[in-house]
Design an enzyme around this catalytic site. Structure first.
Site, PDB file in Angstrom:
ATOM      1  CE  LYS A  49       1.228  15.617  -0.880  1.00 38.40           C
ATOM      2  NZ  LYS A  49       2.036  16.663  -0.199  1.00 38.40           N
ATOM      3  CD  GLN A  62       6.608  11.369   3.154  1.00 39.29           C
ATOM      4  OE1 GLN A  62       7.305  11.898   3.997  1.00 39.29           O
ATOM      5  NE2 GLN A  62       5.309  11.223   3.296  1.00 39.29           N
ATOM      6  CE  LYS A  81       5.494   8.558   6.389  1.00 42.25           C
ATOM      7  NZ  LYS A  81       5.573   9.890   7.036  1.00 42.25           N
ATOM      8  CE  LYS A 105       9.351  15.239   5.603  1.00 40.94           C
ATOM      9  NZ  LYS A 105       8.143  14.547   6.073  1.00 40.94           N
ATOM     10  N   GLY A 149       3.419  20.222   4.977  1.00 39.95           N
ATOM     11  CA  GLY A 149       4.083  20.577   6.224  1.00 39.95           C
ATOM     12  C   GLY A 149       4.798  19.416   6.876  1.00 39.95           C
ATOM     13  CG  ASP A 150       7.967  16.903   8.827  1.00 43.77           C
ATOM     14  OD1 ASP A 150       7.402  15.805   8.685  1.00 43.77           O
ATOM     15  OD2 ASP A 150       8.947  17.029   9.603  1.00 43.77           O
ATOM     16  CB  THR A 189      -0.477  13.171  10.951  1.00 48.63           C
ATOM     17  OG1 THR A 189      -0.371  13.862   9.715  1.00 48.63           O
ATOM     18  CG2 THR A 189       0.696  12.237  11.113  1.00 48.63           C
ATOM     19  CG  ASN A 192      -0.556  18.725  12.624  1.00 45.62           C
ATOM     20  OD1 ASN A 192      -0.416  17.643  12.065  1.00 45.62           O
ATOM     21  ND2 ASN A 192      -1.678  19.432  12.518  1.00 45.62           N
ATOM     22  CB  SER A 222      -1.232  15.211   1.576  1.00 48.04           C
ATOM     23  OG  SER A 222      -0.854  16.120   2.578  1.00 48.04           O
TER      24      SER A 222
HETATM   25  P1  NDP Z   1       5.269  20.245  14.881  1.00 46.25           P
HETATM   26  O1  NDP Z   1       6.320  21.210  14.526  1.00 46.25           O
HETATM   27  O2  NDP Z   1       3.850  20.635  14.812  1.00 46.25           O
HETATM   28  O3  NDP Z   1       5.523  19.679  16.361  1.00 46.25           O
HETATM   29  C1  NDP Z   1       6.703  19.049  16.687  1.00 46.25           C
HETATM   30  C2  NDP Z   1       6.695  18.707  18.168  1.00 46.25           C
HETATM   31  O4  NDP Z   1       7.819  17.878  18.450  1.00 46.25           O
HETATM   32  C3  NDP Z   1       6.834  19.933  19.041  1.00 46.25           C
HETATM   33  O5  NDP Z   1       6.202  19.705  20.267  1.00 46.25           O
HETATM   34  C4  NDP Z   1       8.341  20.039  19.213  1.00 46.25           C
HETATM   35  O6  NDP Z   1       8.755  20.745  20.358  1.00 46.25           O
HETATM   36  C5  NDP Z   1       8.743  18.584  19.289  1.00 46.25           C
HETATM   37  N1  NDP Z   1      10.115  18.442  18.767  1.00 46.25           N
HETATM   38  C6  NDP Z   1      10.558  18.806  17.532  1.00 46.25           C
HETATM   39  N2  NDP Z   1      11.873  18.580  17.407  1.00 46.25           N
HETATM   40  C7  NDP Z   1      12.256  18.078  18.574  1.00 46.25           C
HETATM   41  C8  NDP Z   1      13.498  17.634  19.058  1.00 46.25           C
HETATM   42  N3  NDP Z   1      14.621  17.678  18.304  1.00 46.25           N
HETATM   43  N4  NDP Z   1      13.531  17.130  20.316  1.00 46.25           N
HETATM   44  C9  NDP Z   1      12.396  17.081  21.077  1.00 46.25           C
HETATM   45  N5  NDP Z   1      11.184  17.487  20.659  1.00 46.25           N
HETATM   46  C10 NDP Z   1      11.126  17.976  19.437  1.00 46.25           C
HETATM   47  O7  NDP Z   1       5.546  18.962  13.960  1.00 46.25           O
HETATM   48  P2  NDP Z   1       4.578  17.751  13.605  1.00 46.25           P
HETATM   49  O8  NDP Z   1       3.664  17.467  14.731  1.00 46.25           O
HETATM   50  O9  NDP Z   1       4.014  18.008  12.274  1.00 46.25           O
HETATM   51  O10 NDP Z   1       5.620  16.566  13.451  1.00 46.25           O
HETATM   52  C11 NDP Z   1       5.956  15.680  14.514  1.00 46.25           C
HETATM   53  C12 NDP Z   1       6.527  14.387  13.943  1.00 46.25           C
HETATM   54  O11 NDP Z   1       5.554  13.759  13.111  1.00 46.25           O
HETATM   55  C13 NDP Z   1       7.763  14.542  13.066  1.00 46.25           C
HETATM   56  O12 NDP Z   1       8.570  13.400  13.212  1.00 46.25           O
HETATM   57  C14 NDP Z   1       7.186  14.569  11.649  1.00 46.25           C
HETATM   58  O13 NDP Z   1       8.134  14.193  10.686  1.00 46.25           O
HETATM   59  C15 NDP Z   1       6.097  13.519  11.802  1.00 46.25           C
HETATM   60  N6  NDP Z   1       5.006  13.550  10.839  1.00 46.25           N
HETATM   61  C16 NDP Z   1       4.293  14.697  10.604  1.00 46.25           C
HETATM   62  C17 NDP Z   1       3.253  14.673   9.707  1.00 46.25           C
HETATM   63  C18 NDP Z   1       2.391  15.863   9.474  1.00 46.25           C
HETATM   64  O14 NDP Z   1       1.425  15.742   8.713  1.00 46.25           O
HETATM   65  N7  NDP Z   1       2.646  17.000  10.084  1.00 46.25           N
HETATM   66  C19 NDP Z   1       2.917  13.454   8.951  1.00 46.25           C
HETATM   67  C20 NDP Z   1       3.676  12.297   9.317  1.00 46.25           C
HETATM   68  C21 NDP Z   1       4.686  12.365  10.212  1.00 46.25           C
HETATM   69  P3  NDP Z   1       9.331  22.249  20.217  1.00 46.25           P
HETATM   70  O15 NDP Z   1       8.124  23.087  19.907  1.00 46.25           O
HETATM   71  O16 NDP Z   1       9.948  22.532  21.537  1.00 46.25           O
HETATM   72  O17 NDP Z   1      10.326  22.216  19.111  1.00 46.25           O
HETATM   73  O1  2IT Z   2       6.032  12.778   7.063  1.00 42.82           O
HETATM   74  C1  2IT Z   2       4.982  13.000   6.436  1.00 42.82           C
HETATM   75  O2  2IT Z   2       4.324  12.082   5.926  1.00 42.82           O
HETATM   76  C2  2IT Z   2       4.504  14.381   6.328  1.00 42.82           C
HETATM   77  N1  2IT Z   2       5.127  15.281   6.881  1.00 42.82           N
HETATM   78  C3  2IT Z   2       3.279  14.692   5.516  1.00 42.82           C
HETATM   79  C4  2IT Z   2       3.619  14.766   4.062  1.00 42.82           C
HETATM   80  C5  2IT Z   2       2.509  15.253   3.165  1.00 42.82           C
HETATM   81  O3  2IT Z   2       2.817  15.416   1.973  1.00 42.82           O
HETATM   82  O4  2IT Z   2       1.379  15.456   3.600  1.00 42.82           O
END
Ligand code: NDP
Ligand code: 2IT
Length: 461
Positions: free
Chosen positions: A105, A126, A129, A141, A180-181, A225, A256, A393
C-alpha cells in the site's frame, strides 16, 4: 550498576552497532548513488539500536538485511502521445517493498525528479508508517518521472492510461493498492481507475484509494493527510502544555497535504501566515486566505505567486526554502523531501519555533533532524505525523470490501483516534527504549517491531 554489568551492557551496544554498520555498508554498496534511499535507511537503522540491544532475535534472523531489500522493484516504459501527435516516453516504477502485514500500500508520485532512489526511499518509509497506523497494510510506492505541469487534460489521461496498462499486471485489491502522492490527485486516480477497470473488467473498487466519492472513494480521504498531521501535532503540543490555538503557523507547499493542514490548523484557532510552491512563498501577515489558495491550486492549477493579485498586502518571495526564515511557533513542512536543511533548521530554532510536524515524507535532512532533536523543540517525524492519509486509505479499502460508505464525521473520528494512538505508541516506545520524548526513535521502533514480528512468524522468505 556493577562494573561487570556495565561491561556487559557496553559489549551488547558494541555488537549491535557493529552489526548495524555492517548491514548499512552492504546496503550502501548495493545501492550506490541512491542518496535518498540511503538517507531513509540510515535514519531507521540508527534508531533501531536500542531494540536490537534489548532483543537480539532481530539481529539473528536477517531481519534488517531482508527489510531493507524490496521484495520486488518493477520498472517499465510508459509511451504516450502528446497533443501535437509527438510520441513521448517516460519511466514508470512500482516498488513492492514489504507485504508481511498486508497487501502493498502506498501512493504514486508523478514528478520529473522521480527515480528508483526516490521510489525506494518512499516505499521503505511506507513500511513503518503503515505498520504504525495499526491497519493491515504492507509497504509500497510507485510513480513516474512524468511532469504533469502544463499538460492538457487529454495528455494527463493518455499518460495515466498508458501507465496503468502496464501497472495493472502487478496490482489488485488483495495484492497492491496504490493511491496519490505528489502530482497524483483525484483527477489522475480517476483515469487510472478507469483504465484498470477496463482492462480487468467488473468493478474492482478496492484496487486504488483516493477515488472520487461517486465511485467508491471515502469521505475525508482528501482531507486526511493534512487533518491527520494537525491532529498528531495538536496531541504532541497538548502533552507539552501548548496548543494550535493562538499560535503562528507556517505550512510549506500548497498541494493536498498543505491545504488541509492549513484548514485544520485554522479551525483550531491558529494564524497560518505563509505557504509556498516550488517557485516561491507567500507571506500574509493577516493570515493566509485559504479560499484563494484552493481556487488557485485545486481549480485553476496556477502558481502561488498569483495569490498577491487578490491580496495585495501579502508578499511573494521567489525561492521556496526561504519560507523557513519567517519566525513562527509551529512549522509544518508539507511539500517534499529535504526541504529543510541544517541552515533552515538553525533559522527555525533561533527564531523560537516550538514544534515541527512533518506533513511531507522526509522533509528534513539528517543534519536538520539532529539539530531539532538536540534542541528543546518538539519534533514529529513524517512517518508518524503524515500517516493519516494512508490510514484513511485503509479505511477506504474496508468500506469498499463492506460495500458501504461511512459519514464524514465517522471517518474523521476514526482518523483522530488513529493519530492519537500513533502519538501514544511512539512516545511510549521512545520511553521504553531509553529515549524519552524522541519520536523518531519511538515511531521507528514501534513500526519496526510490528513488521519484524510478522517476518519472524513467516520464516525466511
Ligand atoms: P501535491 O502534488 O498535492 O503538492 C505538492 C506541493 O509541494 C506543491 O505545492 C508543490 O509545488 C510542492 N513541491 C513538490 N515538489 C517540490 C519540490 N521538489 N520543491 C519544492 N516544492 C515542491 O502533493 P501532496 O500534497 O500530496 O504531497 C506533499 C508531500 O506529502 C509529499 O512529500 C508526499 O509524499 C507527502 N504525503 C502525501 C500524502 C497524500 O495523501 N497525498 C500522504 C502522506 C505524505 P509545485 O506545484 O510548484 O510543484
Ligand atoms: O506517503 C503516503 O503515505 C501517501 N502518499 C498515501 C498513500 C496511500 O496509500 O494512501
Amino acid at each position: 550498576m556493577k562494573l561487570e554489568a556495565i561491561e556487559k551492557s557496553k559489549e551488547k551496544q558494541w555488537i549491535a552497532e557493529k552489526y548495524v554498520n555492517n548491514v548499512y555498508e552492504t546496503i550502501k554498496q548495493r545501492n550506490l548513488y541512491e542518496n535518498e534511499f540511503l538517507q531513509a535507511v540510515k535514519e531507521i537503522l540508527d534508531s533501531l539500536l536500542p531494540v536490537l540491544i534489548k532483543h537480539p532475535k532481530y539481529m539473528e534472523n536477517g531481519i534488517l538485511e531482508r527489510i531493507t531489500e524490496p521484495e520486488r522493484l518493477i520498472i517499465f516504459r510508459v509511451p504516450w502521445v502528446d497533443d501535437t501527435g509527438k510520441v513521448k516516453v517516460n519511466r514508470g516504477f512500482r516498488v513492492q517493498f514489504n507485504s508481511s502485514i498486508g497487501p502493498y500500500k502506498g501512493g504514486l508520485r508523478f514528478h520529473p525528479t522521480v527515480n528508483s532512489s526516490i521510489i525506494k526511499f518512499l516505499g521503505f518509509e511506507q513500511i513503518f508508517k503503515n505498520a504504525l497506523t495499526g491497519m493491515p497494510i504492507g509497504g509500497g510506492k510507485g510513480g513516474s518521472d512524468f511532469d504533469p505541469k502544463g499538460k492538457s487534460d487529454g495528455e494527463i489521461m493518455r499518460f495515466c492510461q498508458s501507465f496503468m496498462t502496464e501497472l495493472s499486471q502487478y496490482i489488485g485489491p488483495d495484492i497492491d493498492v496504490p493511491a496519490g502522492d505528489i502530482g497524483v490527485g483525484a483527477r489522475e486516480i480517476g483515469y487510472l481507475f478507469g483504465q484498470y477497470k477496463r482492462i480487468r473488467g467488473g468493478f474492482p473498487s478496492g484496487v486504488l484509494t483516493g477515488k472520487g466519492l461517486g465511485y467508491g472513494g471515502s469521505l475525508a480521504r482528501r482531507e486526511a493527510t493534512g487533518y491527520g498531521t494537525v491532529y498528531f501535532v495538536e496531541e504532541m503540543l497538548n502533552n507539552n502544555g501548548y496548543t494550535f490555538n493562538g499560535s503562528t503557523v507556517i505550512v510549506s507547499g500548497s498541494g493536498n497535504v498543505s491545504i488541509y493542514a492549513m484548514e485544520k490548523a485554522m479551525q483550531l484557532g491558529a494564524n497560518v501566515i505563509a505557504c509556498s510552491d516550488s517557485d516561491g512563498y507567500v507571506y500574509d501577515p493577516h493570515g493566509i486566505n485559504l479560499a484563494t489558495v484552493k481556487r488557485l491550486k485545486e481549480v485553476e492549477r496556477k502558481r502561488i505567486k498569483e495569490y498577491i493579485f487578490d491580496h495585495p498586502h501579502a508578499v511573494y518571495v521567489e525561492g521556496c526554502s526561504k519560507i523557513w526564515s519567517i519566525p513562527c511557533d509551529i512549522a509544518l513542512p508539507c511539500a517534499t523531501q529535504n526541504e529543510i536543511n541544517s541552515e533552515s533548521a538553525k533559522l527555525l530554532i533561533d527564531n523560537g519555533v516550538k514544534a515541527i510536524g512533518e506533513g511531507a515524507n522526509m522533509p528534513s535532512t539528517l543534519e536538520a533532524v539532529e539539530l531539532f532533536l538536540n534542541s528543546d523543540i518538539l519534533f514529529g517525524p513524517g512517518k508518524a505525523v503524515n500517516a493519516g492519509g494512508v490510514a484513511v486509505s485503509a479505511l477506504e479499502m474496508s468500506q469498499n470490501s463492506m460495500r458501504l460508505s461511512w459519514a464524514f464525521d465517522e471517518v474523521d473520528e476514526k482518523l483522530k483516534m488513529i493519530m492519537k494512538n500513533i502519538y501514544q505508541r511512539s512516545i511510549s516506545c521512545a520511553e521504553e527504549y531509553g529515549h524519552p520524548g524522541n519520536l523518531v526513535v519511538g515511531a521507528n521502533i514501534a513500526g519496526f517491531i510490528t513488521v519484524a514480528d510478522a517476518m519472524l512468524a513467516h520464516g525466511v522468505i
